[in-house]
Design a protein around this motif. Structure first.
Motif, PDB file in Angstrom:
ATOM      1  N   VAL A 137      -4.105  -1.408  -7.288  1.00  0.00           N
ATOM      2  CA  VAL A 137      -4.154  -0.164  -6.526  1.00  0.00           C
ATOM      3  C   VAL A 137      -3.850   1.019  -7.439  1.00  0.00           C
ATOM      4  O   VAL A 137      -3.149   1.950  -7.058  1.00  0.00           O
ATOM      5  N   SER A 138      -4.362   1.008  -8.641  1.00  0.00           N
ATOM      6  CA  SER A 138      -4.141   2.123  -9.549  1.00  0.00           C
ATOM      7  C   SER A 138      -5.049   3.290  -9.173  1.00  0.00           C
ATOM      8  O   SER A 138      -6.020   3.136  -8.424  1.00  0.00           O
ATOM      9  N   ALA A 139      -4.751   4.461  -9.714  1.00  0.00           N
ATOM     10  CA  ALA A 139      -5.571   5.639  -9.449  1.00  0.00           C
ATOM     11  C   ALA A 139      -7.003   5.399  -9.916  1.00  0.00           C
ATOM     12  O   ALA A 139      -7.974   5.769  -9.251  1.00  0.00           O
ATOM     13  N   SER A 148       2.650  -4.417   0.046  1.00  0.00           N
ATOM     14  CA  SER A 148       4.037  -3.965   0.017  1.00  0.00           C
ATOM     15  C   SER A 148       4.089  -2.490   0.409  1.00  0.00           C
ATOM     16  O   SER A 148       3.057  -1.829   0.548  1.00  0.00           O
ATOM     17  N   GLN A 149       5.303  -1.952   0.544  1.00  0.00           N
ATOM     18  CA  GLN A 149       5.436  -0.531   0.852  1.00  0.00           C
ATOM     19  C   GLN A 149       4.862   0.318  -0.275  1.00  0.00           C
ATOM     20  O   GLN A 149       4.221   1.341  -0.041  1.00  0.00           O
ATOM     21  N   ARG A 150       5.032  -0.149  -1.494  1.00  0.00           N
ATOM     22  CA  ARG A 150       4.511   0.585  -2.646  1.00  0.00           C
ATOM     23  C   ARG A 150       2.981   0.616  -2.619  1.00  0.00           C
ATOM     24  O   ARG A 150       2.366   1.651  -2.902  1.00  0.00           O
ATOM     25  N   THR A 151       2.383  -0.531  -2.264  1.00  0.00           N
ATOM     26  CA  THR A 151       0.919  -0.599  -2.176  1.00  0.00           C
ATOM     27  C   THR A 151       0.408   0.333  -1.086  1.00  0.00           C
ATOM     28  O   THR A 151      -0.542   1.096  -1.280  1.00  0.00           O
ATOM     29  N   GLN A 152       1.060   0.255   0.093  1.00  0.00           N
ATOM     30  CA  GLN A 152       0.663   1.102   1.221  1.00  0.00           C
ATOM     31  C   GLN A 152       0.781   2.577   0.846  1.00  0.00           C
ATOM     32  O   GLN A 152      -0.156   3.360   1.088  1.00  0.00           O
ATOM     33  N   ASP A 153       1.886   2.958   0.248  1.00  0.00           N
ATOM     34  CA  ASP A 153       2.086   4.365  -0.099  1.00  0.00           C
ATOM     35  C   ASP A 153       1.086   4.833  -1.157  1.00  0.00           C
ATOM     36  O   ASP A 153       0.581   5.964  -1.098  1.00  0.00           O
ATOM     37  N   GLY A 154       0.773   3.944  -2.107  1.00  0.00           N
ATOM     38  CA  GLY A 154      -0.163   4.328  -3.152  1.00  0.00           C
ATOM     39  C   GLY A 154      -1.558   4.591  -2.605  1.00  0.00           C
ATOM     40  O   GLY A 154      -2.195   5.595  -2.936  1.00  0.00           O
ATOM     41  N   ILE A 155      -2.028   3.703  -1.729  1.00  0.00           N
ATOM     42  CA  ILE A 155      -3.376   3.863  -1.168  1.00  0.00           C
ATOM     43  C   ILE A 155      -3.450   5.117  -0.310  1.00  0.00           C
ATOM     44  O   ILE A 155      -4.386   5.921  -0.427  1.00  0.00           O
ATOM     45  N   THR A 156      -2.478   5.310   0.568  1.00  0.00           N
ATOM     46  CA  THR A 156      -2.528   6.471   1.468  1.00  0.00           C
ATOM     47  C   THR A 156      -2.358   7.777   0.693  1.00  0.00           C
ATOM     48  O   THR A 156      -2.934   8.805   1.064  1.00  0.00           O
ATOM     49  N   ARG A 157      -1.590   7.759  -0.403  1.00  0.00           N
ATOM     50  CA  ARG A 157      -1.438   8.969  -1.213  1.00  0.00           C
ATOM     51  C   ARG A 157      -2.754   9.329  -1.896  1.00  0.00           C
ATOM     52  O   ARG A 157      -3.183  10.488  -1.888  1.00  0.00           O
ATOM     53  N   GLY A 209      -3.574 -18.856   0.782  1.00  0.00           N
ATOM     54  CA  GLY A 209      -2.156 -18.718   0.488  1.00  0.00           C
ATOM     55  C   GLY A 209      -1.812 -17.509  -0.356  1.00  0.00           C
ATOM     56  O   GLY A 209      -0.635 -17.283  -0.666  1.00  0.00           O
ATOM     57  N   THR A 210      -2.793 -16.707  -0.739  1.00  0.00           N
ATOM     58  CA  THR A 210      -2.558 -15.497  -1.535  1.00  0.00           C
ATOM     59  C   THR A 210      -2.866 -14.273  -0.684  1.00  0.00           C
ATOM     60  O   THR A 210      -3.893 -14.244   0.006  1.00  0.00           O
ATOM     61  N   GLU A 211      -1.987 -13.263  -0.721  1.00  0.00           N
ATOM     62  CA  GLU A 211      -2.195 -12.073   0.101  1.00  0.00           C
ATOM     63  C   GLU A 211      -3.034 -11.043  -0.643  1.00  0.00           C
ATOM     64  O   GLU A 211      -2.759 -10.715  -1.802  1.00  0.00           O
ATOM     65  N   LEU A 212      -4.057 -10.539   0.050  1.00  0.00           N
ATOM     66  CA  LEU A 212      -4.888  -9.453  -0.454  1.00  0.00           C
ATOM     67  C   LEU A 212      -4.715  -8.252   0.461  1.00  0.00           C
ATOM     68  O   LEU A 212      -4.303  -8.378   1.607  1.00  0.00           O
ATOM     69  N   THR A 213      -5.062  -7.077  -0.052  1.00  0.00           N
ATOM     70  CA  THR A 213      -4.999  -5.845   0.738  1.00  0.00           C
ATOM     71  C   THR A 213      -6.413  -5.294   0.907  1.00  0.00           C
ATOM     72  O   THR A 213      -7.192  -5.249  -0.050  1.00  0.00           O
ATOM     73  N   LEU A 214      -6.740  -4.892   2.131  1.00  0.00           N
ATOM     74  CA  LEU A 214      -8.039  -4.304   2.440  1.00  0.00           C
ATOM     75  C   LEU A 214      -7.865  -2.834   2.771  1.00  0.00           C
ATOM     76  O   LEU A 214      -6.985  -2.468   3.548  1.00  0.00           O
TER      77      LEU A 214
END
Length: 536
Positions: free
Chosen positions: A24-26, A60-69, A87-92
């Motif tokens: 989730v980098s810039a 995570s909270q960091r992932t959520q905050d990074g995407i929304t920012r 068994g591995t978590e991904l973010t959409l």
């Protein structure tokens, strides 16, 4: 879900509405979010590496905050969700399509999705895109009256079902149109603002709301120039999803159906590929300018071509040069409903499909003629090979081949083999060695011999798929010709055609094959040519 199910649902290929990111980098999202927002929206999957290995990206909270920012920096409202894959978590990250305004990257670049890439618009393309976004599309106009009884409720419920929503009765129609994004809610209680897109899509007779929402169909005799005599003229009406089918039926009634015996079976094929006609008609109706309320889509069938004319210029930044790679929807609401109902191709793939399907039968490619007031696509029925060969080529419609490779296959099928020299006789200015090497690498041809004596024959799997009986039938036909030559002393192409009950192109190919094999001798040129027994 399992890893296998994940790839089954999402696929491994990135495209305009799907992007895989490791994290989730810039760098990962600041291009993808505005590019998707300015195209058709889409989905970013975080936690998948470039080699398509699933490395994970927990929400995570960091992932959520990074995407929304990052999304806020582009002024785009996104939704974020976590999924478990083996068994591995991904973010959409779900990115909406943004209409009515311009979305740029934080440093001011305007991007569009082209395939799996986010590409900047520059120069005149940028100017025309911004201008188109600033204009008010005709589908957005509010209709002056709204009578629920004018609408085809079954068609509305079909669209709702495709969108995963429950069916409604007549009293729930207004709400359903809002859910389908073709009406806007108001602050005045249950009333809604019905947009012009709604009757175009769902009214039993859209011309009650948009006079030009119909098709003028004309069958003309001959090939022109000039208007030519008219043998049939009619007006086709109906809601857009049904109007496409009615137009295709009318075209079918005024074009030919060909038949030929392929692999001892009689097969039929329409004069024009149905997928190409569907795209031409659907594109004309879906992308036309509905602000031109009195203008109609026109379909003209000539003896040698079909012309489909749509009111309005090419939308946005689209040009005849980039239309196979780029796309822009003048009528985003109408296209959204048609896409949901499965009535149009994936965004941006329709024009490319037209070119591929015409090439699969070795027909001339579609021709687009654009003016400031209209777009016309012309489909011609001229082919490089016989109807029988076109039907045979359809066995390989799912293969990726160039036009030159398809012609090489046809020669190999009809003559038993193909050589670089023979291919150069068939196709002018062709790199025959490269074409044959490409077809061989794709498992379509097999090379026999070396250097100057090399020839190429159909690969065994191709013969099996096409039917081994075709070569057996060809051998029988050649023996019939040899017997007739021996009986009469010579034979012409016309006589051979009558004897075999085959087109002259097939008869000529068989006779020339006998000549090349040293079993017959050709005397004379063109129409005066006759085929004799070989010299003693």
């Amino acid at each position: 879900m399992t890893v296998e199910k994940f790839w089954e649902v999402f696929g491994r290929r990135e495209h305009a509405t799907l992007d895989f990111k490791r994290g989730v980098s810039a760098d990962a999202v600041l291009d993808a979010i505005p590019a998707m927002a300015m195209t058709d929206g889409g989905l970013i999957v975080h936690g998948v590496a470039n080699d398509r290995s699933i490395v994970g990206c927990p929400l995570s909270q960091r992932t959520q905050d990074g995407i929304t920012r990052f999304a806020a920096e582009c002024d785009v409202d996104v939704r974020v969700k976590a999924i478990q894959v083996g068994g591995t978590e991904l973010t959409l990250t779900f990115v909406p399509q943004v209409l009515g305004r311009i979305v740029t990257t934080p440093n001011g670049r305007l991007l569009r999705r082209v395939g799996g890439d986010s590409r900047p618009l520059r120069g005149d393309s940028l100017r025309r895109f911004v201008l188109a976004r600033s204009e008010h599309p005709g589908e957005e106009d509010i209709v002056s009256r709204f009578d629920p009884d004018d609408f085809d409720l079954s068609l509305v419920n079909r669209a709702l079902s495709a969108d995963g929503r429950k069916a409604v009765g007549r009293s729930g129609l207004s709400r359903a149109l809002v859910d389908l994004r073709v009406a806007n809610p108001t602050r005045r209680g249950p009333s809604v603002e019905v947009l012009r897109a709604a009757p175009v899509l769902f009214a039993s007779d859209p011309t009650r709301y948009v006079p030009g929402a119909r098709v003028q169909f004309v069958r003309r005799t001959g090939v022109g120039p000039g208007p030519g005599p008219t043998s049939h003229r009619t007006e086709i009406r109906g809601p857009l999803p049904l109007l496409v089918e009615r137009c295709l039926e009318m075209i079918a009634n005024h074009t030919r159906q060909f038949e030929a015996v392929v692999n001892v079976r009689r097969e039929s094929i329409p004069e024009y590929p149905q997928g190409v006609l569907r795209e031409a008609v659907a594109n004309a109706l879906a992308h036309r300018d509905y602000g031109l309320v009195g203008a109609t889509v026109d379909i003209t069938v000539w003896d040698d071509r079909v012309e489909v004319t749509s009111p309005g210029p090419l939308p946005g930044h689209i040009t005849p040069e980039n239309m196979r790679d780029e796309h822009y929807s003048r009528n985003g609401r109408i296209m959204g409903v048609l896409k949901t109902m499965g009535l149009v191709e994936e965004y941006g793939e329709g024009v490319d499909l037209m070119f591929r399907e015409m090439a699969s039968r070795l027909l001339e490619p579609p021709a687009f003629d654009t003016t400031p007031t209209s777009v016309t696509v012309t489909l011609r029925n001229r082919a490089l090979v016989s109807v029988e060969d076109q039907i045979w080529l359809q066995l390989f419609a799912d293969h990726t081949m160039t036009v030159e490779e398809r012609r090489a296959l046809v020669v190999a099928r009809s003559e038993g083999s193909v050589t670089p020299r023979r291919l150069r006789e068939v196709i002018e200015n062709v790199d025959a060695s490269a074409v044959l090497a490409g077809a061989t690498a794709k498992g379509l041809l097999t090379r026999i011999g070396v250097r100057g004596g090399a020839r190429y024959v159909l690969y065994n799997e191709v013969v099996l798929r096409a039917g081994a009986t075709s070569m057996q039938a060809r051998n029988r036909q050649q023996q019939m010709l040899l017997d007739e030559i021996a009986r009469l002393g010579s034979i012409s192409t016309v006589e051979a055609s009558n004897l075999l009950d085959e087109p002259m192109t097939v008869a000529r190919s068989l006779l020339n094959d006998l000549v090349r094999a040293g079993l017959a001798r050709a005397v004379g040129r063109t129409r005066a040519r006759r085929y004799h027994p070989p010299d003693p």
